[in-house]
Design an enzyme around this catalytic site. Sequence first.
Site, short mmCIF file in Angstrom:
data_model
loop_
_atom_site.label_atom_id
_atom_site.label_comp_id
_atom_site.label_asym_id
_atom_site.label_seq_id
_atom_site.Cartn_x
_atom_site.Cartn_y
_atom_site.Cartn_z
N SER A 1 43.06 -13.14 -2.88
CA SER A 1 43.80 -11.92 -3.20
C SER A 1 45.10 -12.25 -3.92
O SER A 1 45.74 -11.35 -4.44
CB SER A 1 44.07 -11.11 -1.94
N ASN B 1 47.31 -6.42 -6.15
CA ASN B 1 48.32 -6.65 -5.11
C ASN B 1 49.75 -6.65 -5.63
O ASN B 1 50.68 -6.46 -4.85
CB ASN B 1 48.00 -7.94 -4.36
N GLU C 1 38.18 -7.05 -9.37
CA GLU C 1 39.24 -7.53 -10.26
C GLU C 1 38.80 -8.93 -10.73
O GLU C 1 38.66 -9.84 -9.90
CB GLU C 1 40.55 -7.60 -9.45
N HIS D 1 37.66 -10.77 -7.40
CA HIS D 1 38.39 -10.17 -6.26
C HIS D 1 37.75 -8.84 -5.89
O HIS D 1 37.97 -7.83 -6.56
CB HIS D 1 39.87 -10.01 -6.66
#
Length: 296
Positions: A118, A189, A151, A139
């Site tokens: 992540s 994130n 992702e 991801h």
Amino acid sequence: MKNISVIGSGTMGNGIAHVFAQHGHPVSLIDISQDALDRALTTISKNMDRQVGKGIITEDEKNQSLGRISTFTSLEDGVKSADLVVEAATENMNIKLDLFRKMDEFSPTSAILATNTSSISITKIAAVTKRPSQVIGMHFMNPVPVMKLVEVIRGYSTSDEVTVEIMTLSQNLGKEPVEVNDYPGFVANRILMPMINEAIYTLFEGVAGVSEIDTVMKLGMAHPMGPLQLADFIGLDVCLSILKVLHDGFGNPKYAPCPLLVNMVEAGFKGVKTGEGFYQYTKGSKDIVVAPRFIK
Ligand code: CAA
């Protein structure tokens, strides 16, 4: 790409194995403990039952999908015929670097090596292998069978061909892949964690209580979960470690983790997985059983 190996059978790993098997790929699911692998198969079976219940797949498709998953406690055996290896182990730099050295050594030289990290640098992970152009971030979001996004993160050396292959493969899994470059937090994130951190600061400074903060974001912004509930769902330790990556990577104080988050993690309150974070849970379930711990 046909044969998929997935390293790590926790929440993300079993979700990733589930989705590949459901879309016709033979999957080798690898973990160090056979108990963990058995628990993962039970979880996958239960999650497929939900899909059967909703008419997304038939009972027959469920059984065929489960039949495509083999389990391994030896990484060497589990990756030896892989076309793609997806690493979904603990979010720890040294563990990942060590795994990538082994994946590089034991998988076919043509295999693509992906990580579900992540926030750890894809470029750094790729640099410990002899095939950095074939290393990429893939991801997935939790819960993997439900969330549409993948992702796809290009490291500094990732080739165009490998990126296109992973984008196409993700589409074939029924996902919506988005290509991004390898900078701290990528996109998901980099945006999500400052929001969660700000929600924790809002609580810490006494502006509002847990359920008030979550209700504002759920009803006001149409988020399925409020940021504090989402932090519990992701894991407060995971949130903290991603914020540290952002803080270190950019050197900007705006990413400094809220002291309340640091304290909660140090005290062992990590959210759903430990049974308590901002809310309390029955162990193993994301359903809230007790009202917020912190009241306004
Ligand atoms: N497998 C299969 N199906 C599942 C599932 C699973 N593991 N979990 C949930 N579902 C299905 C349910 O069967 C249900 O199906 P229907 O809509 O057809 O009825 C649907 O998903 C909704 O689930 P629930 O009824 O259990 O509960 P809910 O409506 O509260 O939704 C949720 C649960 C999907 C988790 C929703 O609350 C949500 O979208 N939350 C936000 C999730 C999120 O933001 N994830 C990203 C986290 S960040 C991350 O993963 C990456 C990172 O790097 C930190």
